[in-house]
Scaffold this motif. Structure first.
Motif, PDB file in Angstrom:
ATOM      1  N   ASP A   1       0.830  -1.210   0.000  1.00 34.78           N
ATOM      2  CA  ASP A   1       0.000   0.000   0.000  1.00 34.78           C
ATOM      3  C   ASP A   1       0.865   1.260   0.000  1.00 34.78           C
TER       4      ASP A   1
ATOM      5  N   ALA B   1       1.850   1.833  -3.598  1.00 35.14           N
ATOM      6  CA  ALA B   1       0.714   2.368  -4.359  1.00 35.14           C
ATOM      7  C   ALA B   1       0.471   3.832  -4.021  1.00 35.14           C
TER       8      ALA B   1
ATOM      9  N   TYR C   1      -3.463  -6.585  -5.614  1.00 33.42           N
ATOM     10  CA  TYR C   1      -4.468  -5.595  -5.210  1.00 33.42           C
ATOM     11  C   TYR C   1      -4.326  -4.228  -5.897  1.00 33.42           C
ATOM     12  N   HIS C   2      -3.168  -4.011  -6.536  1.00 39.33           N
ATOM     13  CA  HIS C   2      -2.954  -2.735  -7.232  1.00 39.33           C
ATOM     14  C   HIS C   2      -2.464  -2.984  -8.657  1.00 39.33           C
TER      15      HIS C   2
ATOM     16  N   LYS D   1      -1.925  -0.473 -11.528  1.00 39.86           N
ATOM     17  CA  LYS D   1      -0.808   0.465 -11.520  1.00 39.86           C
ATOM     18  C   LYS D   1       0.446  -0.127 -12.167  1.00 39.86           C
TER      19      LYS D   1
END
Length: 271
Positions: A76, A79, A108-109, A112
């Motif tokens: 996270d 990100a 989860y990202h 990106k």
């Protein structure tokens, strides 16, 4: 440079042409973005813009509030840094905990990411090379001394080969001093994350091109674990670099850079 992030600061270095494709690089536990020095000239010469991030409690980044880190939390951070720097999509290169946190980043990202290189890591803590007793011994030594200094030499035996220590003692000392200077909170938090993660169930959902890479003599990113990682991620490829330990990018920079540039050139043709 420092990026404010949730009450703490993340150190980043962003270098290269403003409109070049971005490569985001993250490092191992007890290291910092300087571990990628051997890759910078090659990437910049090829026209890439390179973002190097220091993990919590490492290099120039604040450790943050006390307590254990998680791979999800570290991902996270990556990100959030991309969001703050207005970098919509990047090629991701992460080694060790950089590769471990790169897995939830891709899960989860994934929007990106253009591609990902996951280096010297494993899909779960159960497949990390060292057993729990080794980690506990190292963590206890750091707690007792309130410093990473007591385990720095042992760590370097994992990071770099004896051949590199003999042929490039200055570089060995740079990396050793960086390991020793890691904040205790950063080492302990990161070690806790390494000892408690498992993405085997989620990795088949990754839709980002992935390369799993290791040094052939790496005691931590073991061949079975890295092959399992490549098998779990759809379409992923496995490669290894001979005569290289955990920091295969430093032990064998020419071989690493050939693989890295071949991978990035391949992704350029696909996008």
């Amino acid at each position: 440079m420092l990026l404010p992030l949730g009450g703490r600061r993340i150190y980043y270095d962003l270098t290269g042409p403003e409109h070049g494709p971005v490569v985001c690089m993250t490092h191992s536990l007890m290291s910092d973005s300087g571990m990628w020095s051997e890759q910078m000239p090659t990437l910049l010469q090829a026209g890439f813009r390179v973002l190097r991030l220091d993990m919590r409690g490492h290099g120039g980044s604040d450790p943050g509030a006390g307590g254990d880190y998680t791979m999800q939390g570290i991902a996270d951070d990556w990100a959030a840094a991309l969001e703050a720097l207005n970098l919509p999509r990047v090629h991701y290169i992460g080694l060790s905990i950089g590769g471990q946190s790169g897995q939830p980043f891709a899960i989860y990202h994934g929007d990106k990411l253009i591609s990902t290189m996951l280096i010297a890591c494993a899909p779960s803590s159960g497949t990390v090379g060292d057993d729990t007793s080794v980690w506990n011994r190292g963590m206890n030594a750091v707690r007792k001394a309130n410093s990473v200094e007591p385990i720095a030499d042992e760590v370097m035996g994992h990071f770099l080969s004896d051949a590199t220590k003999k042929s490039r003692p200055g570089r060995w000392k740079q990396l050793r001093d960086t390991a020793a200077a890691t904040t205790p909170a950063g080492m302990l938090g990161g070690a806790a994350a390494i000892m408690n993660y498992d993405f085997t169930a989620q990795l088949p959902s990754v839709r980002v091109p992935a390369l799993a890479l290791r040094g052939a003599q790496d005691p931590d990113g073991t061949e079975p674990a890295m092959r399992q990682l490549a098998k779990l991620v759809p379409g992923a490829r496995y490669e290894e670099i001979p005569n290289a330990n955990h920091f295969c990018n430093v032990d064998q920079p020419d071989a690493f850079n050939r693989i890295m540039m071949g991978w990035l050139d391949e992704q350029r043709k696909l996008t």
